[in-house]
Design an enzyme around this catalytic site. Structure first.
Site, PDB file in Angstrom:
ATOM      1  CB  ILE A 109     -26.039   5.400   1.100  1.00 35.01           C
ATOM      2  CG1 ILE A 109     -27.460   5.285   0.537  1.00 35.01           C
ATOM      3  CG2 ILE A 109     -25.722   4.204   1.966  1.00 35.01           C
ATOM      4  CD1 ILE A 109     -27.665   4.019  -0.285  1.00 35.01           C
ATOM      5  CG  ASP A 110     -22.400   9.842  -0.042  1.00 38.79           C
ATOM      6  OD1 ASP A 110     -22.715  10.270   1.079  1.00 38.79           O
ATOM      7  OD2 ASP A 110     -21.243   9.491  -0.351  1.00 38.79           O
TER       8      ASP A 110
END
Length: 300
Positions: A131-132
């Site tokens: 995930i970012d």
């Protein structure tokens, strides 16, 4: 040697990337070394597989992991020697990247856990999906190679369910829908991703409205594919970018935030060893909750 059977016509590197979690460049490197086989014959990364083709990838023993353990606080909400489920905070990158070699989730996991899978090499041990940096919430990591392959297969076959909550600018017209596009590098800015008319990779996101406010929408997103920045790009494509998004959002933001209000709140998977179906949830972070409280008070 890892062996797989293709279920459709597809490039070998694309197929193996989805099944193993390796990057396509990593698969190409192995193919160039003569470690990719189809029907017992060495093939190139771009070799087209047919439905039923049996493809083998010889992944050599990993070299020593270069990422160093660091005593960084990280919330491990579940861990059993096969998998660990992490609630990642905002601002923490998952693994090393350009100009970043420390302070990542990998550094924290190397300190906290006894082992991590080796399939993704020295920089990304244990990492099956990401995930970012400024997205919060759940991701699962593999503590051994068998668990890694099982989790990567679940993600490829869409049996691992990843659900997000996001606060969007404006009000979505429909209460629910599905976005299906091609996503690739933005031709005008190679540091960004974009919806492309051709040449990108298929990206599918389901969405539904959870709550409406004047000027904002709280929406749930479910990934059917896992492209880079997929939810953020699709939210922009819908005309309602994620609040606080410094890349795809509005330049002028009402709320002072450290990143986008996008949270991976629920993760559903099958345990690689026991076969048990498991569901994990993580509450919204404090800044996300604070913004929602303001909007609810204003709405009355």
């Amino acid at each position: 040697m890892h062996e797989f059977e293709a279920d459709a016509a597809v490039r070998a590197d694309v197929f193996l990337s989805e099944r193993t979690g390796l990057t396509r460049s990593a698969v190409k490197k192995l193919a160039d070394e003569g470690r990719l086989f189809c029907g017992g014959v060495p093939v190139k990364a771009g070799h087209m597989l047919k439905a039923g083709s049996r493809v083998c990838l010889d992944v050599p023993p990993p070299r020593p992991v270069r990422a160093e353990p660091e005593d960084i606080p990280v919330e491990v909400i579940y861990e059993d020697g096969d998998i660990a489920v992490i609630n990642k905070p905002r601002g923490m990158a998952v693994h090393a990247g350009a100009g970043r070699v420390s302070g990542t989730l990998v550094n924290a996991l190397l300190y906290r856990l006894h082992s991590l899978s080796s399939i993704n090499g020295e920089i990304r041990p244990g990492i099956v999906h990401r995930i970012d940096k400024d997205t919060t919430g759940l991701l699962v990591v593999a503590e051994n190679d068998a668990a890694h392959l099982s989790l990567a297969k679940q993600i490829a076959e869409k049996t691992c369910r990843r659900e997000y909550l996001a606060l969007l600018e404006g009000n979505l017209k429909e209460d629910a829908g599905t976005v299906e596009t091609l996503i690739g590098r933005d031709p005008k800015d190679r540091l960004k991703m974009a919806v492309l008319p051709a040449g990108g990779r298929r990206a599918v996101t389901e969405y539904s409205v959870r709550e409406r406010f004047p000027g904002y929408t709280l929406a749930q997103f479910t990934l059917q594919t896992g492209r880079t920045h997929q939810i953020r790009v699709h939210a922009k494509y819908l005309g309602h970018p994620v609040v606080g998004d410094p890349v795809y959002g509005y330049k002028k933001q009402r709320f002072a935030l450290g990143g986008q209000l996008l949270h991976a709140y629920r993760l559903t998977l099958t345990h690689p060893r026991t076969g048990e179906r498991m569901v994990f949830e993580a509450p919204l972070p404090a800044d996300f909750c604070s913004v929602l409280e303001i909007l609810r008070r204003e709405r009355g």
